[in-house]
Design a protein around this motif. Structure first.
Motif, PDB file in Angstrom:
ATOM      1  N   GLY A 168       3.698   9.929  61.288  1.00 36.00           N
ATOM      2  CA  GLY A 168       2.699  10.689  60.556  1.00 36.00           C
ATOM      3  C   GLY A 168       1.535  11.153  61.406  1.00 36.00           C
ATOM      4  O   GLY A 168       0.532  11.645  60.874  1.00 36.00           O
ATOM      5  N   LEU A 169       1.648  11.046  62.727  1.00 34.12           N
ATOM      6  CA  LEU A 169       0.537  11.377  63.626  1.00 34.12           C
ATOM      7  C   LEU A 169       0.541  12.855  63.991  1.00 34.12           C
ATOM      8  O   LEU A 169       1.566  13.390  64.426  1.00 34.12           O
ATOM      9  CB  LEU A 169       0.617  10.522  64.893  1.00 34.12           C
ATOM     10  N   LYS A 170      -0.592  13.493  63.849  1.00 30.24           N
ATOM     11  CA  LYS A 170      -0.689  14.918  64.171  1.00 30.24           C
ATOM     12  C   LYS A 170      -0.391  15.203  65.630  1.00 30.24           C
ATOM     13  O   LYS A 170       0.200  16.228  65.965  1.00 30.24           O
ATOM     14  CB  LYS A 170      -2.086  15.438  63.807  1.00 30.24           C
ATOM     15  N   VAL A 171      -0.815  14.320  66.507  1.00 28.82           N
ATOM     16  CA  VAL A 171      -0.646  14.564  67.932  1.00 28.82           C
ATOM     17  C   VAL A 171       0.827  14.616  68.330  1.00 28.82           C
ATOM     18  O   VAL A 171       1.181  15.178  69.370  1.00 28.82           O
ATOM     19  CB  VAL A 171      -1.377  13.480  68.756  1.00 28.82           C
ATOM     20  N   LEU A 172       1.705  14.071  67.498  1.00 27.34           N
ATOM     21  CA  LEU A 172       3.139  14.047  67.799  1.00 27.34           C
ATOM     22  C   LEU A 172       3.929  15.089  67.019  1.00 27.34           C
ATOM     23  O   LEU A 172       5.155  15.106  67.077  1.00 27.34           O
ATOM     24  CB  LEU A 172       3.708  12.648  67.509  1.00 27.34           C
ATOM     25  N   GLU A 173       3.242  15.958  66.284  1.00 32.52           N
ATOM     26  CA  GLU A 173       3.938  16.945  65.455  1.00 32.52           C
ATOM     27  C   GLU A 173       4.815  17.883  66.276  1.00 32.52           C
ATOM     28  O   GLU A 173       5.930  18.206  65.892  1.00 32.52           O
ATOM     29  CB  GLU A 173       2.934  17.751  64.634  1.00 32.52           C
TER      30      GLU A 173
END
Length: 420
Positions: free
Chosen positions: A374-379
């Motif tokens: 759910g992490l934005k940095v890993l999208e």
């Protein structure tokens, strides 16, 4: 324009994410993706054996100026939850999205005609609905009010593809938006919600498919307000709701009578139509799944028995990867984030190497795990891993779903497309 470039542009295959720097040698990769002309002339790939010197690669792969598409992107100086006051952003459900990440809806909303045509449902949602989906709807009553009253009495409501049968599905110019209609934050492409608990709860029930062109393998539940876990319940919707009602009737004396009435109705309809009300047997699942993944429902991919080509485990254990995700979420500075991301980078790189060697299931597992963080940095890495894996596994509908979902991904209990 040269003939080579014209041929490249006209090629209908998907563009390789590595472009002119592609290091991949696998013929399956080159059959599936197109590459710019003169790709292999006079080039020595520095990444063909990327982990001969682990320490150097772990550092260079993240901090190199010439980053490639599979690398984790550099961190912004702002934290994930810090958003500027630029007018190019809009606020939706306590989140802020760039304008191109907010769906454009018609000014005057109208609704599609009521339909039980499976071809229409597949055109809208890219998957066909199973027979028990329609039988369950028919069991509840012959009018919208009767159906809604029956479910409301046990704290449930119909959502997603059921909206077409209820006359509640809006007409949209952008058909891809149907793919996020009632798609919750942690719902992977394999999971399609059809029922939810009333009110602000994020608990929902839906079908789980391993392949978009095949029938669902079970009906499961999930609660995105808690975590990403998907819990298989039953083989079909009758059994899933029956199991739900057995637990729900114990929660409050005010709903116990309504639960008993609906359970009797379900029992009769299931018997008449030959559906089991038993809990799903997880032994069947683990007999075919190659790994559980972070959502716990497992994934199934083709694996060649003799050579075992098709799947290999990620280079790190699940516990270590989860630990890195937690550290990344709680990082207090850019330097901390960079350090954690550099530890995660080998997991991504090794998974890409596995995919190059036809272990497509490894790329799928990585993508699902990144999605579950759910992490934005890993999208970016999530989309890259999943679209590549789905494409190679011939699950193109899932690739389309994840692309749209990640673009418009948001949290909340009301995931109707009309709730933007």
């Amino acid at each position: 324009m040269s003939l080579e470039w014209k041929k490249y542009i006209d090629d209908p295959r998907q563009v390789c994410k590595y472009g002119g720097k592609c290091y991949q040698k696998n013929p399956v990769h080159h059959q599936s993706f197109k590459h710019p002309p003169n790709l292999n002339k006079g080039r020595v790939s520095p990444r063909f054996q990327p982990y001969m010197r682990k320490q150097k690669v772990a550092h260079d792969s993240f901090h190199s100026k010439d980053k490639e598409a599979d690398m984790i992107p550099e961190q912004s100086k702002r934290k994930d939850d810090e958003v500027g006051s630029s007018t190019s952003e809009l606020k939706v459900d306590n989140e802020k999205f760039p304008k191109d990440h907010v769906p454009v809806l018609p000014e005057n909303i109208t609704f599609l005609d009521v339909s039980k045509d499976n071809s229409v449902l597949k055109d809208l949602f890219l998957v066909e609905m199973p027979t028990d989906f329609f039988k369950f709807y028919e069991m509840l009553g012959d009018s919208l009010s009767a159906i809604e009253k029956s479910l409301s009495s046990v704290n449930l409501e119909m959502i997603g593809p059921f909206d077409l049968l209820l006359g509640k599905l809006p007409k949209l110019d952008n058909k891809s938006l149907y793919l996020i209609h009632w798609r919750f934050f942690y719902d992977p492409p394999e999971f399609q919600a059809v029922l939810k608990r009333k009110g602000k709860s994020e608990f929902h029930i839906g079908y789980y498919r391993d392949n978009p062109d095949q029938q669902p393998v079970f009906v499961a539940s999930s609660d995105s307000a808690k975590d990403c876990h998907i819990t298989p319940i039953s083989d079909n919707l009758f059994g899933a709701v029956y199991q739900y009602l057995q637990k729900e009737k114990k929660s409050s004396p005010f709903v116990s009578i309504a639960c008993e009435k609906l359970m009797e109705k379900i029992k009769k309809a299931a018997s008449d139509n030959g559906y089991s009300l038993e809990e799903y047997n997880m032994k069947k699942r683990w007999a075919v799944a190659v790994t559980k993944t972070f959502h716990g429902a497992g994934i199934v991919v083709p694996v060649e028995k003799k050579t075992q080509v098709g799947y290999r485990h990620l280079v790190e254990k699940d516990g270590k990867i989860k630990q890195l995700f937690t550290q990344l979420e709680n990082a207090q500075s850019d330097s901390d984030r960079d350090r954690i991301l550099s530890e995660l980078q080998p997991v991504i790189t090794y998974a890409n190497i596995a995919v190059d060697e036809c272990d497509f299931g490894t790329g799928l597992e990585l993508g699902i795990d990144l999605f579950c963080s759910g992490l934005k940095v890993l999208e970016g890495n999530t989309v890259c891993s999943l679209t590549s894996a789905y494409s190679l596994l011939k699950r193109d509908a899932f690739a389309k779903i994840i692309e749209v979902h990640m673009k418009y991904r948001r949290r909340g209990s009301n995931m109707s497309i009309l709730n933007w």
